[in-house]
Design an enzyme around this catalytic site. Structure first.
Site, PDB file in Angstrom:
ATOM      1  NE  ARG A 183      10.540  42.272  11.190  1.00 38.00           N
ATOM      2  CZ  ARG A 183       9.862  43.206  10.538  1.00 38.00           C
ATOM      3  NH1 ARG A 183       8.662  42.938  10.037  1.00 38.00           N
ATOM      4  NH2 ARG A 183      10.381  44.395  10.327  1.00 38.00           N
ATOM      5  CG  ASP A 184      10.223  43.768   6.831  1.00 30.56           C
ATOM      6  OD1 ASP A 184       9.180  43.291   6.359  1.00 30.56           O
ATOM      7  OD2 ASP A 184      10.416  44.980   6.968  1.00 30.56           O
TER       8      ASP A 184
ATOM      9  CG  HIS B 230      12.179  49.624   7.947  1.00 28.42           C
ATOM     10  ND1 HIS B 230      12.646  48.506   8.611  1.00 28.42           N
ATOM     11  CD2 HIS B 230      11.145  49.170   7.192  1.00 28.42           C
ATOM     12  CE1 HIS B 230      11.937  47.449   8.275  1.00 28.42           C
ATOM     13  NE2 HIS B 230      11.013  47.822   7.418  1.00 28.42           N
TER      14      HIS B 230
ATOM     15  CG  HIS C 152       9.277  47.910   2.710  1.00 30.57           C
ATOM     16  ND1 HIS C 152       9.170  46.545   2.659  1.00 30.57           N
ATOM     17  CD2 HIS C 152       9.354  48.217   4.025  1.00 30.57           C
ATOM     18  CE1 HIS C 152       9.162  46.050   3.886  1.00 30.57           C
ATOM     19  NE2 HIS C 152       9.280  47.049   4.748  1.00 30.57           N
TER      20      HIS C 152
ATOM     21  CB  CYS D 167       4.148  44.418   6.069  1.00 28.70           C
ATOM     22  SG  CYS D 167       2.978  44.353   7.439  1.00 28.70           S
TER      23      CYS D 167
ATOM     24  CG  ASN E  14      12.755  45.207   4.140  1.00 25.11           C
ATOM     25  OD1 ASN E  14      12.252  44.100   4.241  1.00 25.11           O
ATOM     26  ND2 ASN E  14      12.542  46.180   4.988  1.00 25.11           N
TER      27      ASN E  14
HETATM   28  P1  HMG Z   1      -5.135  40.419  19.234  1.00 26.41           P
HETATM   29  O1  HMG Z   1      -5.966  39.366  18.610  1.00 26.41           O
HETATM   30  O2  HMG Z   1      -5.714  41.786  19.413  1.00 26.41           O
HETATM   31  O3  HMG Z   1      -4.550  39.931  20.627  1.00 26.41           O
HETATM   32  O4  HMG Z   1      -3.803  40.513  18.377  1.00 26.41           O
HETATM   33  P2  HMG Z   1      -5.262  39.755  22.036  1.00 26.41           P
HETATM   34  O5  HMG Z   1      -4.411  40.475  23.025  1.00 26.41           O
HETATM   35  O6  HMG Z   1      -6.723  40.084  21.948  1.00 26.41           O
HETATM   36  O7  HMG Z   1      -5.124  38.167  22.291  1.00 26.41           O
HETATM   37  C1  HMG Z   1      -5.792  37.215  21.460  1.00 26.41           C
HETATM   38  C2  HMG Z   1      -5.057  35.880  21.550  1.00 26.41           C
HETATM   39  O8  HMG Z   1      -3.761  36.054  21.011  1.00 26.41           O
HETATM   40  C3  HMG Z   1      -4.852  35.395  22.981  1.00 26.41           C
HETATM   41  O9  HMG Z   1      -4.848  33.967  22.942  1.00 26.41           O
HETATM   42  C4  HMG Z   1      -3.452  35.824  23.324  1.00 26.41           C
HETATM   43  O10 HMG Z   1      -2.809  35.024  24.284  1.00 26.41           O
HETATM   44  C5  HMG Z   1      -2.757  35.642  21.965  1.00 26.41           C
HETATM   45  P3  HMG Z   1      -6.181  33.141  23.387  1.00 26.41           P
HETATM   46  O11 HMG Z   1      -6.443  33.559  24.807  1.00 26.41           O
HETATM   47  O12 HMG Z   1      -7.262  33.565  22.420  1.00 26.41           O
HETATM   48  O13 HMG Z   1      -5.724  31.708  23.203  1.00 26.41           O
HETATM   49  N1  HMG Z   1      -1.592  36.541  21.815  1.00 26.41           N
HETATM   50  C6  HMG Z   1      -0.374  36.133  21.471  1.00 26.41           C
HETATM   51  N2  HMG Z   1       0.148  34.930  21.169  1.00 26.41           N
HETATM   52  C7  HMG Z   1       1.467  34.871  20.881  1.00 26.41           C
HETATM   53  N3  HMG Z   1       2.286  35.948  20.876  1.00 26.41           N
HETATM   54  C8  HMG Z   1       1.796  37.171  21.154  1.00 26.41           C
HETATM   55  C9  HMG Z   1       0.424  37.294  21.480  1.00 26.41           C
HETATM   56  N4  HMG Z   1      -0.353  38.348  21.811  1.00 26.41           N
HETATM   57  C10 HMG Z   1      -1.581  37.880  22.016  1.00 26.41           C
HETATM   58  N5  HMG Z   1       2.620  38.236  21.152  1.00 26.41           N
HETATM   59  C11 HMG Z   1      -1.472  41.064  18.124  1.00 26.41           C
HETATM   60  C12 HMG Z   1      -2.820  41.505  18.667  1.00 26.41           C
HETATM   61  C13 HMG Z   1      -0.543  42.244  18.218  1.00 26.41           C
HETATM   62  C14 HMG Z   1      -0.939  39.911  18.936  1.00 26.41           C
HETATM   63  C15 HMG Z   1      -1.663  40.593  16.644  1.00 26.41           C
HETATM   64  O14 HMG Z   1      -2.357  41.579  15.947  1.00 26.41           O
HETATM   65  C16 HMG Z   1      -0.365  40.310  15.970  1.00 26.41           C
HETATM   66  O15 HMG Z   1       0.334  39.353  16.298  1.00 26.41           O
HETATM   67  N6  HMG Z   1       0.051  41.147  14.994  1.00 26.41           N
HETATM   68  C17 HMG Z   1       1.326  40.964  14.334  1.00 26.41           C
HETATM   69  C18 HMG Z   1       1.411  41.792  13.124  1.00 26.41           C
HETATM   70  C19 HMG Z   1       2.768  41.665  12.487  1.00 26.41           C
HETATM   71  O16 HMG Z   1       3.635  40.931  12.911  1.00 26.41           O
HETATM   72  N7  HMG Z   1       2.956  42.432  11.379  1.00 26.41           N
HETATM   73  C20 HMG Z   1       4.200  42.450  10.672  1.00 26.41           C
HETATM   74  C21 HMG Z   1       5.290  43.168  11.387  1.00 26.41           C
HETATM   75  S1  HMG Z   1       5.176  44.943  11.293  1.00 26.41           S
HETATM   76  C22 HMG Z   1       6.024  45.344   9.823  1.00 26.41           C
HETATM   77  O17 HMG Z   1       6.335  44.476   9.056  1.00 26.41           O
HETATM   78  C23 HMG Z   1       6.411  46.786   9.597  1.00 26.41           C
HETATM   79  C24 HMG Z   1       7.897  47.053   9.831  1.00 26.41           C
HETATM   80  O18 HMG Z   1       8.697  46.233   9.017  1.00 26.41           O
HETATM   81  C25 HMG Z   1       8.206  48.528   9.544  1.00 26.41           C
HETATM   82  C26 HMG Z   1       7.696  49.003   8.197  1.00 26.41           C
HETATM   83  O19 HMG Z   1       8.050  48.405   7.165  1.00 26.41           O
HETATM   84  O20 HMG Z   1       6.960  49.977   8.207  1.00 26.41           O
HETATM   85  C27 HMG Z   1       8.277  46.777  11.293  1.00 26.41           C
HETATM   86 MG    MG Z   2       9.210  46.619   6.951  1.00 26.26          MG
END
Ligand code: HMG
Ligand code: MG
Length: 305
Positions: free
Chosen positions: A12-13, A204, A206, A237, A246
């Site tokens: 994933r990450d 966690h 990096h 990310c 990581n």
């Molecule tokens: P948004 O645009 O605010 O969502 O995104 P919304 O609720 O306004 O919906 C807009 C559209 O998105 C709609 O579709 C929803 O159905 C669709 P439309 O009606 O326009 O056709 N939608 C989705 N589709 C598929 N799957 C979903 C989903 N939710 C809404 N789950 C949202 C908000 C959270 C979805 C967006 O910002 C997003 O996907 N963000 C992901 C960010 C991400 O993955 N970042 C990386 C992971 S975090 C990380 O790496 C840190 C970590 O490793 C720890 C660390 O290192 O610190 C964990």
């Molecule tokens: Mg991370």
């Protein structure tokens, strides 16, 4: 000997930030190779918006793969109820919700305030409890935010508490941009461990600034027994510009093994798993121990000739 739990976040990450999207079949081979190596907790994908993170668009396919041994936890990130429902549609039983200690990162990453994210996660937690789904929480930017700068431990604690209170069995503390040092790790754990207990925290790291192993060493002194890492040090990310991968799983395993901790994971087999991805990406993975093992294999094959 103390047992340490390692959650392998490479699939994933590790892969979410790659410019090249790794084919689903290869991701599944990677996950299976990690399981073969003895890894028992793998974060395999995320049910996020496919346009935001195209590399995770095949999340459902990952869960449809057969041949998974019993006793393993295959985690997925879920940002909202839509993500939760997608996860449940393929019988995912290990869900991680993710927010941050900084407002700017939370907005950039999941388009919510911290409070909004917690409110949404309470809805997911209620569903997870009814469905028998295990829930983990993440708090990102525990030391510093790529947009708004340093983060105080006092800003992390309320988010950790909220996640635990809603039913997360533990919270993983993310040094998202890999800037933390052992001094900062101690300062954070001085605040968090007395408040919630070491057994409910994972770390966690990096490794952008090369301090991740040193931070693990500091965290072990606080009784932390759960760390996240990625094979070969893959990772990053897309919403944390300038952050690299990581903590490499091989670096973590080598350190823990030498300190007398057990993990049940085979170091060389994790290196082999990472090489599946390195070969596809046509680039060397950054992990130091990963590279040292490759060099040893090379020497050994030259001596045999
Ligand atoms: P948004 O645009 O605010 O969502 O995104 P919304 O609720 O306004 O919906 C807009 C559209 O998105 C709609 O579709 C929803 O159905 C669709 P439309 O009606 O326009 O056709 N939608 C989705 N589709 C598929 N799957 C979903 C989903 N939710 C809404 N789950 C949202 C908000 C959270 C979805 C967006 O910002 C997003 O996907 N963000 C992901 C960010 C991400 O993955 N970042 C990386 C992971 S975090 C990380 O790496 C840190 C970590 O490793 C720890 C660390 O290192 O610190 C964990
Ligand atoms: Mg991370």
């Amino acid at each position: 000997m103390t047992a340490i739990t390692v959650t392998e976040v490479g699939p994933r990450d590790g892969l979410q930030n790659e410019a090249v999207v790794v084919p689903t079949a290869l991701k599944i081979d990677f996950i299976n190779a990690l399981l073969q190596a003895g890894v028992r907790h793998v974060e395999v994908t995320s049910f996020v918006h496919p346009q935001r993170i195209p590399a995770m668009a095949d999340a459902e396919e990952i869960y449809r793969a057969d041949d998974r041994p019993d006793g393993v936890s295959l985690w997925a990130l879920v940002p909202n109820l839509k993500g939760y429902e997608r996860a449940r549609s393929v019988d995912c039983r290990w869900v991680a919700v993710f927010t941050a200690a900084s407002e700017a990162f939370t907005r950039a990453n999941i388009n919510m305030t911290i409070d909004e994210s917690l409110e949404r996660f309470r809805g997911i937690a209620a569903r997870a409890s009814a469905d028998g789904v295990k829930l983990r929480g993440y708090v990102s930017t525990v030391f510093s935010c790529p947009y708004s700068g340093p983060v105080a431990p006092a800003a992390v604690l309320p988010v950790v508490r909220a996640l635990l209170e809603m039913g997360c069995f533990e919270v993983s503390l993310g040094d998202t941009i890999g800037v933390g040092t052992p001094v900062q790790t101690r300062r954070l754990l001085d605040e968090l461990v007395p408040a919630v207990g070491a057994e409910r925290l994972a770390l966690h790291f990096h490794d952008t600034w090369g301090m991740a192993s040193a931070n693990v060493f500091a965290a072990l002194e606080y009784g932390i027994v759960h760390f996240d890492s990625s094979a070969g040090g893959l990772g990053g990310c897309p919403y944390a510009p300038s952050a690299t991968g990581n903590l490499a799983s091989e670096d973590l395993l080598y350190l823990l093994d030498n300190l007398g901790y057990t993990t049940g994971i085979d170091l060389e087999q994790v290196t082999r798993a990472g090489e599946l991805i390195a070969s596809y990406l046509h680039r060397a993975l950054p992990g130091r121990v990963h590279q040292a093992i490759l060099a040893r294999w090379k020497r050994q094959s030259q001596t045999r000739r």
